[in-house]
Structure formats: C-alpha cells, structure tokens
Write a protein that holds these residues in place. Structure first.
Motif, PDB file in Angstrom:
ATOM      1  N   LEU B 105       0.892  -0.793  -0.411  1.00  0.00           N
ATOM      2  CA  LEU B 105      -0.536  -0.110   0.145  1.00  0.00           C
ATOM      3  C   LEU B 105       0.814   1.853   0.065  1.00  0.00           C
ATOM      4  O   LEU B 105       0.193   2.372   0.370  1.00  0.00           O
ATOM      5  CB  LEU B 105      -1.161  -0.227   1.282  1.00  0.00           C
ATOM      6  CG  LEU B 105      -1.794  -0.973   0.737  1.00  0.00           C
ATOM      7  CD1 LEU B 105      -3.210  -1.272   2.260  1.00  0.00           C
ATOM      8  CD2 LEU B 105      -3.346  -0.643  -0.553  1.00  0.00           C
ATOM      9  N   ARG B 110       0.009   1.403  -4.750  1.00  0.00           N
ATOM     10  CA  ARG B 110      -1.246   0.764  -4.676  1.00  0.00           C
ATOM     11  C   ARG B 110      -2.009   0.450  -4.846  1.00  0.00           C
ATOM     12  O   ARG B 110      -3.586  -0.356  -4.993  1.00  0.00           O
ATOM     13  CB  ARG B 110      -1.836   1.775  -3.366  1.00  0.00           C
ATOM     14  CG  ARG B 110      -2.173   3.032  -4.279  1.00  0.00           C
ATOM     15  CD  ARG B 110      -2.438   4.027  -2.224  1.00  0.00           C
ATOM     16  NE  ARG B 110      -1.811   4.314  -1.606  1.00  0.00           N
ATOM     17  CZ  ARG B 110      -1.176   5.515  -0.861  1.00  0.00           C
ATOM     18  NH1 ARG B 110      -1.788   6.539  -1.725  1.00  0.00           N
ATOM     19  NH2 ARG B 110      -0.684   4.982   0.368  1.00  0.00           N
ATOM     20  N   TYR B 113      -2.888  -2.862  -6.005  1.00  0.00           N
ATOM     21  CA  TYR B 113      -4.355  -3.891  -5.706  1.00  0.00           C
ATOM     22  C   TYR B 113      -5.578  -3.220  -4.887  1.00  0.00           C
ATOM     23  O   TYR B 113      -6.542  -3.532  -4.238  1.00  0.00           O
ATOM     24  CB  TYR B 113      -3.245  -4.235  -4.059  1.00  0.00           C
ATOM     25  CG  TYR B 113      -1.620  -4.450  -4.298  1.00  0.00           C
ATOM     26  CD1 TYR B 113      -1.776  -5.947  -4.859  1.00  0.00           C
ATOM     27  CD2 TYR B 113      -1.164  -3.860  -4.860  1.00  0.00           C
ATOM     28  CE1 TYR B 113       0.156  -6.018  -5.099  1.00  0.00           C
ATOM     29  CE2 TYR B 113       1.092  -4.250  -4.991  1.00  0.00           C
ATOM     30  CZ  TYR B 113       1.064  -5.669  -5.077  1.00  0.00           C
ATOM     31  OH  TYR B 113       1.677  -6.153  -5.891  1.00  0.00           O
ATOM     32  N   LEU B 114      -5.313  -1.805  -5.599  1.00  0.00           N
ATOM     33  CA  LEU B 114      -6.743  -0.747  -4.988  1.00  0.00           C
ATOM     34  C   LEU B 114      -7.975  -1.720  -5.877  1.00  0.00           C
ATOM     35  O   LEU B 114      -8.324  -1.342  -6.946  1.00  0.00           O
ATOM     36  CB  LEU B 114      -6.757  -0.129  -4.700  1.00  0.00           C
ATOM     37  CG  LEU B 114      -6.105   0.540  -3.111  1.00  0.00           C
ATOM     38  CD1 LEU B 114      -6.109   2.231  -3.238  1.00  0.00           C
ATOM     39  CD2 LEU B 114      -7.022   0.043  -2.146  1.00  0.00           C
ATOM     40  N   PHE B 132     -12.421  -3.865  -0.900  1.00  0.00           N
ATOM     41  CA  PHE B 132     -10.993  -3.964  -1.276  1.00  0.00           C
ATOM     42  C   PHE B 132     -10.928  -5.295  -0.371  1.00  0.00           C
ATOM     43  O   PHE B 132     -10.457  -6.293  -0.229  1.00  0.00           O
ATOM     44  CB  PHE B 132      -9.963  -2.753  -0.183  1.00  0.00           C
ATOM     45  CG  PHE B 132      -8.508  -3.009  -0.339  1.00  0.00           C
ATOM     46  CD1 PHE B 132      -7.476  -2.804  -0.625  1.00  0.00           C
ATOM     47  CD2 PHE B 132      -8.066  -3.731   1.082  1.00  0.00           C
ATOM     48  CE1 PHE B 132      -6.384  -3.725  -0.516  1.00  0.00           C
ATOM     49  CE2 PHE B 132      -7.037  -3.759   2.300  1.00  0.00           C
ATOM     50  CZ  PHE B 132      -6.255  -3.736   0.671  1.00  0.00           C
ATOM     51  N   HIS B 168      -5.340   5.186   3.495  1.00  0.00           N
ATOM     52  CA  HIS B 168      -4.686   4.270   2.987  1.00  0.00           C
ATOM     53  C   HIS B 168      -3.955   3.439   3.851  1.00  0.00           C
ATOM     54  O   HIS B 168      -3.852   1.869   3.696  1.00  0.00           O
ATOM     55  CB  HIS B 168      -3.941   4.292   2.433  1.00  0.00           C
ATOM     56  CG  HIS B 168      -4.471   4.604   0.451  1.00  0.00           C
ATOM     57  ND1 HIS B 168      -4.419   5.982   0.336  1.00  0.00           N
ATOM     58  CD2 HIS B 168      -4.618   4.392  -0.204  1.00  0.00           C
ATOM     59  CE1 HIS B 168      -5.130   6.333  -0.822  1.00  0.00           C
ATOM     60  NE2 HIS B 168      -5.412   5.015  -0.852  1.00  0.00           N
ATOM     61  N   GLU B 169      -3.625   3.295   5.296  1.00  0.00           N
ATOM     62  CA  GLU B 169      -3.143   3.084   6.033  1.00  0.00           C
ATOM     63  C   GLU B 169      -4.376   2.852   7.085  1.00  0.00           C
ATOM     64  O   GLU B 169      -3.780   0.793   7.428  1.00  0.00           O
ATOM     65  CB  GLU B 169      -2.261   3.943   7.251  1.00  0.00           C
ATOM     66  CG  GLU B 169      -1.451   4.900   6.778  1.00  0.00           C
ATOM     67  CD  GLU B 169      -0.283   5.551   7.261  1.00  0.00           C
ATOM     68  OE1 GLU B 169       0.238   4.419   8.393  1.00  0.00           O
ATOM     69  OE2 GLU B 169      -0.038   6.188   7.830  1.00  0.00           O
ATOM     70  N   LEU B 171      -6.782   0.628   5.215  1.00  0.00           N
ATOM     71  CA  LEU B 171      -6.473  -0.257   4.954  1.00  0.00           C
ATOM     72  C   LEU B 171      -5.610  -1.760   5.183  1.00  0.00           C
ATOM     73  O   LEU B 171      -5.787  -2.489   5.194  1.00  0.00           O
ATOM     74  CB  LEU B 171      -6.905  -0.154   2.820  1.00  0.00           C
ATOM     75  CG  LEU B 171      -8.077   0.243   2.407  1.00  0.00           C
ATOM     76  CD1 LEU B 171      -7.804   0.468   1.176  1.00  0.00           C
ATOM     77  CD2 LEU B 171      -8.852  -0.322   3.007  1.00  0.00           C
ATOM     78  N   GLU B 172      -4.267  -0.919   5.197  1.00  0.00           N
ATOM     79  CA  GLU B 172      -3.661  -1.441   5.039  1.00  0.00           C
ATOM     80  C   GLU B 172      -2.996  -2.533   5.912  1.00  0.00           C
ATOM     81  O   GLU B 172      -2.944  -3.565   6.598  1.00  0.00           O
ATOM     82  CB  GLU B 172      -2.027  -0.115   5.476  1.00  0.00           C
ATOM     83  CG  GLU B 172      -0.435  -1.165   5.907  1.00  0.00           C
ATOM     84  CD  GLU B 172       0.238  -1.060   6.270  1.00  0.00           C
ATOM     85  OE1 GLU B 172       0.447   1.316   5.236  1.00  0.00           O
ATOM     86  OE2 GLU B 172       1.487   0.010   6.558  1.00  0.00           O
TER      87      GLU B 172
END
Lengths: 564, 556
Positions: B105, B110, B113-114, B132, B168-169, B171-172
């Motif tokens: 990510l 990223r 993968y998104l 996701f 995004h973090e 999602l990480e």
C-alpha cells in the motif's frame, strides 16, 4: 517433615505414579514473601528458566560424596564453586518410567519436564516452563528459547504439535530482543506509537473470529484453534506493553550487537555462542523483556564435537572404551567437563548484573538438568539436576543438612526402596549449602491448583486401572482425544494423587485388587466434594486385537527378517 | 553408457503413450470411499510463500523466519494437521504481514491492489474499503467472506484510518488482519452432505478447491478455481477433471512435485546438517544447497518433463550438476555458472537419487559415513518400512563404530549382526547401508577406508548384490517401492496418516499407478479425481465400550 515434600516434589516431577509437576516450585514462585525491592520502588520480578545439557554425567566425577552443607565439590562441579551457596545439586533421583519404553535421550528429558514419561516426542502435558510462564509471564516475550549448538529445537512444549523453536545465532537473538519493537526502559522521552495502538485493535478484531470458528469444529480441532488464539492473545499483550511507558530499570544499558559467529556444534563455537547468548538473555531478563527462558546448551543426544574428529560427544559415549586407569571414558569426560564450565558461564552472566541488593541470579530460579545419567546405557536413574538462584529469596537452595535421602547407589537399592509404588526410586541426595527452611510448613503443603487451562482446553483425567495393557490402551485412547491422563495402577495412591492434583474426571475400574472401585468412590465421596465427576467402568480386554494392531504398525515384512 | 539407450526408448514409449493414457478405461472402479476427517492444516512455509507470490507478485517481500516444520508419519504434510502455532511463529507471521501490507500500500504501488479509487485521501470511504476487504479476503481465506467478516475488517480499517489520519493506512491494517487471520494461516476444512452417497459427507466446494490447489500447485486456489467452486463446476466429474488438468498444466505443478519430494526426502533436515570442515573441506553451504537442487531438478526432469517411470529414479545415470558439486562428484562440469546435465559418474557406477550427495551426506555423521543411518533412511523413506528405536539399555561397547583397530565399517559393525539385541533391526538396516560405503560422510567416492578395500556387497529383502549399482537395481525392482510412493503421495495429498479402512483404496491406487507405467503426474491426477480425496467420514465411533455405573447418590 520436609522429606515428604521433597519426595512428593520428585515423584511429581519425575513420576508416573502420582503426577504433580513440580508444584512446590510454583508455590514458591507464587508466594509473595519476596523482599527485594529495587531502588525504583518496584518489586523485582522473579524469573524462571531451564538449562539443559546433553548426555548426562560421569558418576564418580559429578556426584558429591556427602550430603548436606559441607559437601566436597567433585571435579566436574568445581567450576561452579563460586556459586555453591546458591546451587542445590540433586543426585540419585530417578525418572520413573512406569513401563513406558525409554526412547534414548528423549524420554528422560521430557519425562522430567512434563511429569509424564512418553516413548517419543508426543508430550502428554505442557512442559514445566510453559506452565510457569502462564503464571508469571506478563512481559513482551512469553519465553525465550536459545540453543548454542546450532539446533533449532527446544524442549519447551505447550503441546506436542507446538514446540517452541530455539534461536541459534547470537545476532538473530539480539535482533529479536533488542531490534524492532524494543523500548529502552530508561528512555526519557517515551511516546506511544499510534501504529501500535492500531495494530493492537486489528489483532482484537481478528480474535473476534474465535467464537464462530470454535463452534464450527470438533473437540480436537477446537484445542488446536485455541492454541492459535492463545498465541494471538500473547501477541496482543506484547503490543499492549509497548503502549505503556516501561518501568525504568537500574543499571540497564542496551547491549551492543554481537558479532556474527559461526553456528554449529564445534565445541569452541558452541562455548562462544553460549556465552554471547547468555549475556543477551541476562540483559533481556533485566530489562523485563521476558521472565522465562530455556537454554539448550547441547542437544540431549549431545552433538558437540572437536574439529577434525569423526565422533561427537554422543557417539563417543557409545564407542569410546573405558580407560582402564581412570575407570571412565576419557573423551566423554572431557565433554562433560566442558558442559559444566558452560553452566558456570551461564551463572556468570546472570550474576554479573546487579539488581536490588543482590544480582539477577538471586531473582532467578534456574533448573538445570540433563536427559540421562549414564549416557552409554541411556540410564534415567540418577538423572543429574541442579537448582540455582533463590527466586528473590522465595526458595532456598537451602535444603536440610541431612536429608532423609541417601546417596545414589549405582545398581544397589536404597534402604527405603521396595515398599510399593511410592518409593521406587533408588534413593537420592540433596547437596545444598543453606540452613533448613524456616517456613517448612508451607513447603510441606503438597500442592495447589497448578495451572490455568487454556479455555476449552484439555481436561485432566485420572484413570485407575490395574490391568497394564488395558490401562495403557485407555490412557492412549483418551490422550489421543486430547485429554491429559494420569494413570494409577491401584487405588492405594489415589488419595495422595487427588490431594495433589485438580482432577476433572476420575475413571475408576470397578474391580481393583483388594477393593472395589465403587467402594473406593464412596469412601472418597464421604471425604468431601472434591471430585466434579467420576465414572466407574468395567472394561474387558479383547484378546488378540492388540497383537494384530501391533503387527499392522510394524510394517517390516517378516521375510526381511528371515533373510537376515 | 550402459542402459542409456533402453531408458530413452522407454521414455519415448511413455511419452508417445501419454496423450491416450488419461482416457483409457479404468481396469477396476474405485472402491466406495471411506473418507477421512475434515482437517485443520497449517500452511507450510513453501505454501505460504507461493501464496503470497501468486497473489501479490514474486517481488512481494516475505520478512519472516520460519521455525522448523513438524514431521508426523514420515511427512511434514501429515504434520500440518497436527502442528500448532507457537508464540514465536505468531510473531513471525505478524512481522511478515506488516512488512507486506506496508509494501503493497505504498503510494507508488497501491493502485495495483486497490479495486477502487477512494473518494478522498483522508476521509474514510467505507464502500471502497469493503470492496478491498472482500477482494483480498476471498483470495486469502480461499472462500468469500461473510458480511459480518467484511464488516469486522472494514471497522478495523476505519478505526486505523481515524487514528492515523490516512485512508490507505487504514486499509493497510485491515490487510494485516487478513494476513494473520486463522482462516489464512490455517486451512480449515468445511463439510457438506454428499448428494451421491446418502448419509455420507464430503468437503464443500471451497475446501475441495483448496485441497486441489495445494496438492497440485503447492499454492492457493487461483481465480479460475475459485470461480469453479462458486459456479458448481467442481460438483461435476467433468468440471473437476477440467480443473485438475488445467492446474497440472500450470508452471506451479512442478513446484507441487518438488514440494512433495522435498518433504519425502526430508530436505528440511539440511537446516541442522553440519560437516566437519577439516575432514570434508569441499563441503560448503553452497554445496548443501546445490545438492538439494540437483536432486529436485532430476526429479522434475525425469518425472514431469520426460514422463518417466518412478522406479527409474533409483537407476538414473544422468544428473544436473554445478561446478561446486562437480568437485565432490569428481566430475568435470563445463559451464561456469548454473546447472549442466551430465553423467553422474564417469564409469556408470553411481546410479539413482539414493547415490546423490543430498541422500548420502544427509544420512551420515558430521565426520564419517553411517551404514546404519543410510540403511534406516532407505527403509523408511523409499520402502515405508518402519525401523524401531534401539532398545534403551544396549551394551554399545560391543560395537566399535568409531575409528579403532578395525579399518572398515563392515568389520566395526560386525557386533550388530551377532548380538541378538541388535541383530533384529540391524540386519535390516546395515546390509543396505553398507552397500553405500563406497561413499564417505560427504558422499565422495572412495575405494578403501583406512587402507582396506571396501566390500559393498549385500542383499535387500532377498535380492543379493555386489555394489551400490546393484542396490540401485534392487531398489528399483523392490515390490514395496511403488507402493510406498503411493502411500506417501496420498498422505501428502490429504495431510494425515492413512487408516486401516483405506487399504482397499490404496491397493486400487497402486494398481492404477502400475497400469499408468508408474508415472507420478498420472498418479496425482488419479488421486485428485478420486471420490476418496474429498470424502469425509462420519464422526468417529468410540473404539471401546464402557459401562457406566451410576451411584445411588448420583441419581436425582
């Protein structure tokens, strides 16, 4: 007085007849009479560890001649002379096999550590260190395992399927403890990392899957899933600790990374790696990174060797002729002496760290042992053991000047031996250097509920069955279903066993020698409501089945043997 | 070279035969399935690595140290259904998960993968997060997530995003959760009633896809296989056969063959293998790695690419070799780098994988050879004959195995054959191991030991031979050799020991194996298509009867 407690203790740690798994040690650890306070005002914690060396000892070089306080140190114990007032040497104790086949170098070691001898690595109960860690470890690492002889294994098991692996390289050990995630306890500017907070909440989200998953699987798998969730919870706790400011530690300085060293079984490399790892471990204990450790100096079938030679310590024990002048195997003795020097090195590392009004060693309890006494014969009688440190003043190494035991008599019987299953060991001696314990009454109390069970985890069953084959079958079958099973051959030891052990279920044979199981149960019932459940049963052995099953297991064709 | 031409002829014959083989009618039908338990299997290290590489690309980092895997019933694969997860392992999985999520990510990566573009960088886009989680959750858990599961990981992402101020973090950390979840690290098999057998059970389509994928590709089910599970394609014999053939055509199929033989040949033990540097100066860490690769390359070459007979592995005279290996084999290797295909020895005396360094050095002591260890390994690894442990109280002084007055191992081990306590087992192990005495503890050829010529003659279950090449042929023709392979391969496939009730099925497999010219890929196909592979037994019945006596006091 304390004779009873010692005997209980050992029958417990060693025995199959009554299994109490070293409870007096636990009692001592749990007892809160410790007196050492650090200057910071926080009580100094107690640490527990084990230290294993392989291939036993040479009787005439290791076993002290006298009991009690002023025993003369035999040659192989000379290295530990500086610590003689902090070590109890235990000689002449047996691992009682109770008919279990002795798998060389395994059964003695694990029998000692679990209280239940097994013919293989399939432990039937967690090892001692895991049980202790369940009680005392609230640190970043539940326990740390290291091996200085290049073997990635340890003899620390929560379950047969989940042995704890050992670190074999000092550098890898350093990185694991003092690398990422290490918080210097004396750092002035502690700031919790918000990523740790997030990380922890993600782990709790994962652990919410537990209930749904457990509901979907059978009993045995539930046990394994629980193991997973136990490991997950430990990880969560570890991260939770990183969010709190660590307690400052006196005299602590983060160690420098060790050099990269060769990792193998060559004796000089092993001794060096062992020294480095002992120092790192001592620092980790000091900085409260762990409370429990297991050190494997050499594998139980000792793989130590000198460079350029074709034999290892273990193969030498079987091959080397006895030196007619010395009366023992010269090369084997050389390795046995090195092992005790390494033990001294280990104690040096612990004693080098000042803590409170003593040293780190004073706040440790280290149980050192081997896998056998005489490695040539794989004998588990007279297995050598030592206890070092005083667990912060809670335990005395400190055993009475004249114990009731006798010196280990090789091949001969102890005067006490021979009356029934309870006194089957050959006689033993304790070589300590301290006055008798003042609080003997506490030590005398046989035991307490030993450990927290994993939720939904194994149940402890006590089986009373006089038929050896049947008893063994039932024990195996129940153990295969995931129960911890203790087996008594008759009702005689039953009361003592129940006094020592929290048993969830008692399985009694209806017909026992001299007494009916139902009578026995009635007698127990009248004594108080100790037992949650009991089943009396009548089992019949079906002849022939066992033999067929055994044949099936051994798939060597008969023809093969004939050809030979 | 002796025997080369007929081997090529056989190879050609088999290759020519191959296309028609699969459609040939079965001589006998599969016995009705008895089924086994539904299992929980821990991913092996190679399955874990392959899965992440397949999902996220081969560059995706795996920052973890894996503990030694648990071996049960002769196989790590069978140990996976018994292995737990220790605190150490959890630490490692967690470290790997965080490093991987961080890598995937990162801003520059990223997008790949998104499944969606978030509405804003900071504000939490619940819809995008859910997509996701559902996408990667299905791939990692090998089945679609329930709504509650999606919500759980979206919530985790929301909390994380709020704390760290970055979508995004968030999602990480949701991905970290998926990567250490039990449904990823453990293969938890699900069961459904079997429509073909009233009262019987089988794995559900997702668990079937999982068994197929790990057995035939040593990795996670790919998208096409998951789609086949979802669409019901796997429920029909034709659909199943289509998927099996497709998986066997993938490059990963060779990895599956490698995974099996690495497991069967116990190459995990190389981790603890040490050789004395003074006695065997040519033995280096590079040699240890090359030696394993040599054997695995030969196996894949012979079994998969050439479609060869499994039994011929024991008499193969050609091999793949590097220069580092050439030093120990005393064979010149032309290329400076990499493997070259050359004869195993200049005179044809060295034959088969049991004469490779990977076998000879692994089953020897650090400073010398061991006929006993080698004999035991041949018996247990290739013939599935269990050799019991030595009795505990043996008088070892009778056996002068160490370098003493007697020059060769045969003489030193003489007591093994004369002492009744030893002879029972050693007569089974030693003659086999002594045939390999022309190879020292590192596997280097030698004619004599301590100045005395080595006698490598012996016998294997009735077949006498003069040397290691003779042993190779005896091993090739041993009736237990193919049966053992079948048993181990089946155990590898189902992840547990075989049980008594399965012997009819195993007999049937052995027969099918023989009929297919002892070709291993064909055997794998037969297993994957058999009903037994997916059948689940009803809950185990109690094996002994107990009569419960209820005391009067206990009655209500």
């Amino acid at each position: 007085m304390s004779g009873i407690s010692r005997r209980r203790f050992l029958r417990g740690v060693l025995g199959g007849t009554v299994v109490t798994v070293g409870l007096p040690i636990l009692n001592c650890l749990l007892d809160d009479s410790g007196r050492a306070f650090a200057a910071t005002g926080k009580r100094i914690p107690v640490r527990f560890g084990t230290w294993i060396w392989g291939c036993g000892m040479i009787d005439r070089l290791w076993v002290p001649e006298q009991e009690g306080t002023d025993y003369a140190l035999p040659p192989h114990l000379e290295p530990i002379a500086p610590y003689r007032d902090r070590i109890a040497v235990l000689s002449g104790f047996d691992v009682v096999l109770d008919g279990v086949p002795n798998k060389p170098h395994v059964t003695g070691c694990l029998g000692l550590r679990t209280g239940i001898p097994t013919p293989d690595l399939e432990v039937k109960a967690p090892t001692l260190d895991v049980l202790v860690a369940d009680v005392i470890a609230d640190t970043r690492f539940r326990s740390i395992e290291v091996c200085s002889a290049g073997i990635e294994r340890s003899y620390s098991y929560r379950d047969a399927g989940s042995p704890n692996p050992s670190e074999t390289s000092p550098l890898a050990l350093y990185r694991r403890i003092f690398g990422e995630g290490f918080v210097d306890p004396n750092a002035a500017d502690f700031q919790p990392d918000p990523r740790d907070l997030v990380h922890k909440s993600v782990l709790s989200a994962v652990s919410e899957e537990r209930r749904a998953l457990l509901a979907a699987v059978g009993a045995e798998d539930r046990h394994r899933l629980d193991e997973y969730f136990t490991a997950l919870r430990e990880l969560e706790q570890k991260i939770a600790l990183q969010l709190e400011p660590p307690a400052p530690v006196e005299n602590f300085q983060k160690p420098e990374p060790p050099p990269e060293t060769p990792v193998d079984a060559e004796i000089e490399h092993v001794l060096e790696n062992h020294r480095l790892m002992a120092q790192l471990l001592a620092r980790a204990l000091q900085a409260n990174q762990t409370r429990v450790f297991n050190v494997l100096f050499s594998d139980t079938a000792s793989n130590l060797r000198k460079p350029g030679t074709s034999s290892t310590h273990h193969t030498l024990t079987h091959e080397e002729p006895v030196d007619p002048e010395l009366g023992y195997q010269r090369e084997v003795a050389w390795f046995a002496a090195r092992s005790m020097e390494a033990w001294r090195d280990f104690l040096d590392a612990l004693a080098a760290i000042p803590e409170g009004d003593g040293t780190l060693l004073d706040h440790c309890l280290v149980f050192a042992h081997s896998d056998c006494s005489d490695a040539k014969a794989h004998a588990v009688e007279g297995i050598p053991m030592m206890v070092a440190g005083s667990a912060g003043g809670r335990i005395r190494t400190r055993l009475p000047p004249q114990g009731p035991g006798r010196r280990h008599l090789p091949g001969g019987a102890h005067p006490d031996a021979g009356h029934g299953g309870e006194h089957r060991s050959l006689g033993y001696a304790v070589h300590g250097d301290q006055p008798p314990p003042r609080r003997a009454a506490r030590l005398k109390r046989p035991c307490r509920v030993p450990w927290r069970r994993p939720e939904g985890g194994w149940m402890r069953i006590l089986l009373v069955e006089d038929d050896p084959q049947l008893g063994d079958t039932v024990r195996r079958a129940l153990a295969a279903e995931g129960y911890a099973v203790d087996w008594l051959a008759d009702g005689a030891g039953l009361e003592a066993a129940l006094a020592c052990e929290a048993v969830d279920l008692l399985v009694l044979d209806v017909r026992l020698p001299g007494r009916s199981g139902i009578d026995l149960l009635r007698a127990l019932r009248s004594g108080g409501p100790r037992i949650a459940g009991a089943v009396a049963h009548r089992l019949r052995r079906h002849r022939g089945q066992g033999a067929r099953a055994r044949r099936r297991r051994r798939r060597l064709p008969h023809q093969t043997l004939r050809d030979g | 070279m002796r025997g080369k031409s007929w081997r090529i002829a056989i190879a050609l014959f088999v290759v020519l035969l191959a296309p028609g083989c699969g459609e040939r009618p079965e001589a006998t039908a599969e016995p009705s399935p008895v089924g086994g338990p539904a299992l929980i299997r821990r991913l092996t290290e190679s399955q874990y690595r392959h899965t992440l590489a397949d999902l996220f690309g081969p560059e995706a980092p795996v920052v973890a140290r894996f503990e030694r895997e648990l071996r049960a019933h002769g196989l790590i694969a069978a140990g996976t259904s018994e292995a737990g997860i220790s605190a150490f392992a959890m630490e490692q999985y967690d470290a790997a998960a965080r490093a991987l999520a961080d890598y995937l990510l990162a801003p520059e990566r990223r997008a790949a993968y998104l499944p969606c573009t978030p509405r804003a960088e900071v504000a939490f886009d619940a819809d995008c997060a859910a997509r996701f989680v559902a996408r990667w959750g299905e791939r990692l858990f090998r089945r679609p997530l329930t709504e509650a599961q999606v919500a759980r990981y979206v919530d985790a992402a929301r909390t994380a995003a709020a704390t760290l101020g970055d979508f995004h973090e968030g999602l990480e950390y949701a991905l970290v959760g998926l990567l250490i979840a039990p449904q990823f690290l453990l293969r938890i098999e699900h069961v459904e009633p079997d429509p073909a057998r009233p009262g019987g059970y089988r794995l559900d389509p997702w668990s079937r896809a999982e068994r197929l994928a790990f057995f035939l590709t040593d990795s996670t089910p790919d998208e096409a296989l998951l789609a086949a599970a979802a669409s019901g394609e796997l429920d029909t014999p034709e659909g199943l056969a289509r998927q099996v053939d497709r998986l066997m055509g993938l490059a990963r199929f060779e990895d599956a063959v490698r995974a099996f033989f690495r497991d069967m040949l116990e190459f995990d033990r190389f981790a603890d293998l040490a050789k004395d540097a003074q006695i065997y100066p040519a033995w280096t860490p590079e040699v240890a790695l090359d030696a394993q690769e040599q054997t695995l390359r030969d196996l894949v070459w012979h079994l998969v690419r050439e479609g060869g007979d499994y039994r011929d592995l024991f008499v193969l005279g050609e091999t793949h070799m590097t220069r580092a290996l050439g030093v120990l084999y005393r064979q010149p290797v032309p290329p400076r780098q990499g493997f070259a295909r050359i004869p195993l020895s200049h005179d044809g005396s060295r034959l088969g994988i049991q004469s490779h360094l990977s076998f000879l050095a692994l089953h020897a002591h650090p400073g010398r050879s061991s006929p006993t260890l080698r004999g035991k390994a041949i018996r247990e690894i290739f013939l599935c004959q269990e050799v019991p442990d030595p009795p505990p109280n043996v008088n070892f002084s009778l056996v002068q195995e160490g370098p003493g007055a007697r020059p060769t191992a045969r003489e030193r081990l003489a007591a093994h054959n004369t002492e009744p306590a030893c002879a029972g087992c050693h007569k089974v192990m030693d003659p086999v191991g002594l045939a390999l005495e022309n190879y020292d503890g590192a596997g280097i050829f030698r004619r004599e030991e301590n100045g005395a010529p080595i006698d490598a003659s012996g016998f294997l279950d009735g077949t006498a031979y003069e040397d290691a090449a003779g042993l190779a042929r005896a091993l090739r023709d041993h009736p237990e050799t193919p049966r053992c392979l079948v048993e181990k391969l089946y155990r590898f496939a189902v992840g547990r020991d075989t049980v008594w009730g399965e012997r009819a099925y195993l007999d049937w497999l052995v027969e099918a194996f023989a009929r297919a010219g002892y070709r291993v890929p064909e055997l794998m196909r037969t297993i994957a298509l058999s009903e037994q592979f997916f059948a689940i037994a009803p809950p185990a019945e109690r094996r002994w009867a107990a009569r419960t006596v209820t005391l009067e006091e206990d009655r209500p």
